[in-house]
Enzyme design. Structure first.
Site, PDB file in Angstrom:
ATOM      1  N   ARG A  39       8.550  -2.994   1.631  1.00 16.63           N
ATOM      2  CA  ARG A  39       9.319  -3.494   0.489  1.00 16.63           C
ATOM      3  C   ARG A  39       9.955  -4.817   0.868  1.00 16.63           C
ATOM      4  NH1 ARG A  39       9.089   1.986  -0.253  1.00 16.63           N
ATOM      5  NH2 ARG A  39       7.877   2.399  -2.130  1.00 16.63           N
ATOM      6  N   ASP A  59       2.384   0.098   1.971  1.00 15.91           N
ATOM      7  CA  ASP A  59       2.897   0.587   0.697  1.00 15.91           C
ATOM      8  C   ASP A  59       2.380  -0.312  -0.417  1.00 15.91           C
ATOM      9  OD1 ASP A  59       4.566   1.907  -1.317  1.00 15.91           O
ATOM     10  OD2 ASP A  59       5.703   2.664   0.393  1.00 15.91           O
ATOM     11  N   HIS A 115       0.765   5.127  -3.068  1.00 14.98           N
ATOM     12  CA  HIS A 115       1.437   3.952  -2.490  1.00 14.98           C
ATOM     13  C   HIS A 115       0.410   3.035  -1.832  1.00 14.98           C
ATOM     14  CE1 HIS A 115       5.541   4.993  -3.464  1.00 14.98           C
ATOM     15  NE2 HIS A 115       5.346   6.223  -3.047  1.00 14.98           N
ATOM     16  N   ASP A 159       2.983  11.218  -0.208  1.00 15.13           N
ATOM     17  CA  ASP A 159       4.008  11.383  -1.249  1.00 15.13           C
ATOM     18  C   ASP A 159       3.650  10.616  -2.519  1.00 15.13           C
ATOM     19  OD1 ASP A 159       4.360   8.966   0.185  1.00 15.13           O
ATOM     20  OD2 ASP A 159       6.334   8.715  -0.732  1.00 15.13           O
ATOM     21  N   GLU A 160       4.245  11.062  -3.590  1.00 19.65           N
ATOM     22  CA  GLU A 160       4.277  10.323  -4.854  1.00 19.65           C
ATOM     23  C   GLU A 160       2.910   9.746  -5.249  1.00 19.65           C
ATOM     24  OE1 GLU A 160       8.887   8.973  -5.035  1.00 19.65           O
ATOM     25  OE2 GLU A 160       7.583   7.655  -3.874  1.00 19.65           O
ATOM     26  N   TRP A 180      11.391  15.795   2.446  1.00 14.78           N
ATOM     27  CA  TRP A 180      12.296  14.742   1.940  1.00 14.78           C
ATOM     28  C   TRP A 180      12.913  15.059   0.588  1.00 14.78           C
ATOM     29  CZ3 TRP A 180      11.537  11.370  -2.342  1.00 14.78           C
ATOM     30  CH2 TRP A 180      10.302  11.512  -2.989  1.00 14.78           C
ATOM     31  N   TYR A 217      19.038   9.859   3.538  1.00 13.33           N
ATOM     32  CA  TYR A 217      18.509   8.631   2.933  1.00 13.33           C
ATOM     33  C   TYR A 217      19.538   7.505   3.039  1.00 13.33           C
ATOM     34  CZ  TYR A 217      13.836   9.830   1.403  1.00 13.33           C
ATOM     35  OH  TYR A 217      12.501  10.114   1.391  1.00 13.33           O
ATOM     36  N   ASP A 242      19.247   4.486   2.319  1.00 13.52           N
ATOM     37  CA  ASP A 242      19.220   3.418   1.302  1.00 13.52           C
ATOM     38  C   ASP A 242      20.231   3.723   0.189  1.00 13.52           C
ATOM     39  OD1 ASP A 242      17.566   5.617   0.648  1.00 13.52           O
ATOM     40  OD2 ASP A 242      16.356   4.420  -0.730  1.00 13.52           O
ATOM     41  N   THR A 298      13.614   0.006   1.939  1.00 13.34           N
ATOM     42  CA  THR A 298      14.218  -1.326   1.861  1.00 13.34           C
ATOM     43  C   THR A 298      14.004  -2.047   0.525  1.00 13.34           C
ATOM     44  OG1 THR A 298      12.270  -2.280   2.940  1.00 13.34           O
ATOM     45  CG2 THR A 298      14.097  -1.635   4.364  1.00 13.34           C
ATOM     46  N   GLU A 299      13.833  -1.308  -0.554  1.00 13.98           N
ATOM     47  CA  GLU A 299      13.705  -1.968  -1.854  1.00 13.98           C
ATOM     48  C   GLU A 299      14.848  -2.951  -2.106  1.00 13.98           C
ATOM     49  OE1 GLU A 299      13.129   1.246  -1.359  1.00 13.98           O
ATOM     50  OE2 GLU A 299      11.639   2.045  -2.755  1.00 13.98           O
TER      51      GLU A 299
HETATM   52  C1  ACM Z   1       9.728   9.152  -0.208  1.00 10.69           C
HETATM   53  O1  ACM Z   1      10.944   8.893  -0.228  1.00 10.69           O
HETATM   54  N1  ACM Z   1       8.947   8.787  -1.214  1.00 10.69           N
HETATM   55  C2  ACM Z   1       9.113   9.871   0.891  1.00 10.69           C
END
Ligand code: ACM
Ligand code: ZN
Length: 747
Positions: free
Chosen positions: A155, A184, A254, A316-317, A383, A408, A410, A459-460
């Protein structure tokens, strides 16, 4: 400089330096011996005949810390010895014995010797002023073998030197795993020689955000990547610090940066841009043979660079949107006898696991690798919560604990109003410290599968390394004790004192950190129709000073004596001071006072219970909700309108209504469809005096203003109509949208 700092900390916080050593992580056993001390002055001699690399490391560090000569010899007053220790649950066992005669470091392994050295260095720093370390004995070991921290370099990109600093920070606090998130949607950051487009195309993105010009390429793109030589350099550096580097290569989701380079590996064929916004992208790898061929080539190169036993494959996602309508994916589901797209994800991961296992390595994947069935040898990185870890451990798989609730980094660590922009959630130091990596649902045998905790640094919102430091500290210190196994939530206050002591070290090293633990809390109170701002702090010592003209508070600003009257539009800035020195961050609060402020307000429907704030009064408290943080000061409605009636009183006279609304479609929050304003003399019969529709609201930038002829009616009703259905093409399409409103000003 350091002396002055330390003295002022001693003076300010009067911690009991003698009864408790300021070590982080606190060792398992520490005993102060009745007499004697090891002198830190003059030249020191250090025996380097065993644990030579650690002895050399210690000598270098002591020389630069104490400004003395450390002679490496066959024998010395500081010496290492190898011991054995057979308690299976006690990892990296070492002993440290310090007295007037010398220092003996007894260690079971190189890593244990290294941790003994870290403990000794912290003791030397602490006692630098007095010039000697009081006699003591430490017997110490780690509870968890996996003590991790993660860094997202996709990010935002961080240089090799910055990554090495990150590793330095981990090592001081005895963390031993570095999870390097290298790929990513927004960037591919590892050189793959067989597929150079991954970095030449996937390594850079168009700039749509505020990053410093100095970080852009000549053609104005943002990005970067690590060459294989640089990666080897980082891995070697980490090894000296006893840190294992675990690379993450994300699949099947991702993957947009990779697909920008190789669009033929997607379901649709593309084209794609390297991601420029944050979130979860629908375009993921299509499980074609060419995709597996690419991923296998990548893995082949990755395993030559990272000696780690683990390869993190993400998982993930990964939305199943494209797979659902892709002919190849659907055919593969049929051919392999899979039930659905979730089983296709499982097929994908299992196939890659088999390949990676074939190379003698094991995979780690995020929770979602449980979807459709876990790969046979996989370790789960839990997570979304801890359920994934519980499931994995009960099925005999290892798990690593990184729940969003506690790990987390962030998230905001203090009041979002006074902290730099962060992900829209809060994680304070005490919450990190309270984390128990072993879920209570597991029995002793199952609990053995919990390898340990890891904190994640996405780190977005973090564009430079100073900000990484800020998000890391002081929460890294809490992680350290959680991972080492000496955290004790009941003794949080004592931990906090050690954290404050450590701030002197961070200052000396010019490491950025959050002072949120000193922050002030502000509350709005209304008394006899007047509004006040009440300030408090969890720290007893120190003085609060404030301003109400927007200027920064300083040692001459008025001392806070009691609730501050807020009778006009103003900004209050306040901070804690000790000896005329500001010790925390500045609390900033804007007040916008209008005729509706503090008036009686009634709602037809209650807000959703997750977004109640202080109820209806939130809308007229003079405080605007922060658009980056919806948990405070906003009323949230799901599938309901906001209908508010305000009793303006008999002296009212007004011709404007203003309200703030939110449009965050990824979170299912949409602007309202319409806003209507009515007035009434009797609170029974209302007449419509103004309305605005969709277009005007869309153009409002979140602050909707309705202007009309002057009104004197004592009752005003504002109706804010939610969007009935989230439009196609958005997450949650077809469902009712959330409506977020704060502060109804009438003037
Ligand atoms: C995650 O926070 N998408 C692993
Ligand atoms: Zn497909």
């Amino acid at each position: 400089m350091r002396k002055i700092l330390l003295l002022s900390f001693i003076f300010l916080y009067s911690f009991v330096a003698l009864a408790q050593k300021n070590l982080i992580p606190m060792p398992q056993h520490l005993e102060l011996l009745p007499q004697g001390a090891f002198p830190l002055k003059g030249n020191l001699s250090l025996a380097s005949n065993t644990f030579e690399p650690q002895a050399k490391y210690l000598a270098n560090e002591l020389e630069s810390l104490l400004k003395v000569n450390v002679n490496l010899k066959k024998s010395g007053t500081i010496r290492f010895q190898k011991i054995s220790h057979t308690v299976a649950e006690q990892h990296d066992y070492y002993e440290l014995k310090i007295d007037a005669k010398g220092i003996i470091i007894s260690a079971t392994s190189e890593s244990a010797a290294f941790y003994a050295v870290q403990t000794l260095l912290q003791l030397a720093e602490e006692n630098q002023i007095t010039g000697s370390i009081p006699a003591l004995e430490i017997k110490d070991y780690a509870k968890f073998t996996y003590r991790g921290a993660h860094l997202d370099v996709c990010r935002h990109f961080f240089t090799v030197d910055e990554v090495k600093l990150f590793l330095d920070y981990l090592s001081r606090y005895k963390l031993n795993k570095f999870h390097w998130h290298l790929t990513d949607d927004q960037g591919w950051r590892i050189e793959i020689k067989s597929h150079p487009k991954l970095t030449s195309i996937g390594g850079y993105r168009a700039v749509t955000e505020d990053v410093k010009d100095s970080k852009l390429t000549k053609d104005g793109r943002y990005g970067g990547f690590y060459t294989q030589e640089q990666i080897k350099d980082v891995v070697a550096y980490a090894k000296k610090l006893q840190i294992e580097v675990i690379p993450e290569i994300e699949m099947p989701g991702h993957a947009q940066a990779a697909l920008a380079a190789y669009p033929e590996l997607s379901c649709t064929g593309g084209p794609f841009q390297v991601g420029t916004s944050w979130g979860v992208m629908d375009d993921i790898y299509c499980p074609k043979e060419e995709t597996f061929a690419l991923l296998e080539d990548i893995i082949d190169e990755v395993i030559t660079l990272f000696p780690s036993h683990y390869i993190h494959i993400g998982g993930d996602e990964a939305p199943k949107t494209r797979w659902k309508t892709c002919a190849h994916c659907q055919e593969l589901i049929k051919k392999e006898g899979l039930k659905d797209e979730f089983e296709l994800q499982s097929y994908f991961i299992k196939r890659m696991e088999k390949y990676i296992n074939g190379k003698g390595k094991s995979i780690i994947g995020w929770d979602e690798i449980l979807e459709g069935g876990l790969a046979p040898n996989a370790t789960v990185m839990s997570w979304t919560g801890i359920a994934g870890a519980i499931h994995a451990a009960k099925a005999g798989h290892d798990a690593i604990m990184t729940p969003v609730s506690h790990m987390y980094l962030d998230y905001y660590q203090g009041n979002p109003q006074s902290e730099p922009l962060a992900f829209n959630a809060e994680l304070r130091l005490d919450k990190v410290y309270s984390f128990n990596p072993i879920p209570k649902e597991l029995n002793t045998t199952e609990a053995k599968h919990i390898l340990g905790p890891q904190a994640n640094m996405w780190t977005e919102y973090i564009t430079d390394f100073k900000h990484v430091e800020y998000m890391l500290f002081p929460r890294l210190l809490a992680l350290s004790e959680v991972a080492w196994g000496t955290s004790d939530p009941a003794a949080y206050k004592s931990f906090e004192q050690r954290v404050i002591h450590e701030f002197a070290y961070l200052d000396k090293m010019n490491i950025n950190y959050s002072k949120a633990i000193f922050e002030l809390n502000g509350h709005i109170v209304s008394k006899e129709g007047k509004m006040y701002y009440e300030l408090s702090t969890i720290k007893q010592d120190g003085t609060i000073r404030y301003t109400n003209d927007g200027s920064a508070p300083n040692a001459q600003s008025p001392v806070y004596q009691g609730p501050i009257l807020v009778d006009k539009t103003m900004t209050i800035l306040a901070a804690s001071f000790a000896n005329d020195r500001m010790i925390g961050s500045v609390l900033k609060q804007d007040f916008v006072i209008s005729q509706s402020t503090g008036k009686v307000i009634q709602l037809q429907h209650e807000p959703n219970e997750a977004y109640l704030a202080n109820g209806a009064a939130t809308l007229v408290d003079g405080v605007y909700g922060n658009k980056q943080y919806f948990k405070k000061n906003w009323l949230g409605f799901n599938g309901e309108d906001l209908v508010a009636t305000i009793d303006m009183g008999s002296a009212a006279s007004y011709s404007n209504v203003e309200l703030n609304v939110v449009d965050q479609n990824a979170s299912w929050i949409f602007y309202p469809q319409a806003v209507k304003v009515y007035v009434s003399n009797d609170n029974q019969n209302f007449s419509l005096i103004k309305e605005v529709g969709k277009e005007a609201i869309a153009a409002s930038k979140g602050t909707i203003k309705l202007t009309f002829e002057k009104q004197k009616a004592p009752f005003i009703k504002v109706e804010v109509q939610h969007l009935n259905q989230i439009p196609v093409g958005h997450a949650g399409a077809g469902l009712p949208a959330w409506l977020f409103v704060d502060e109804l000003t009438v003037y």
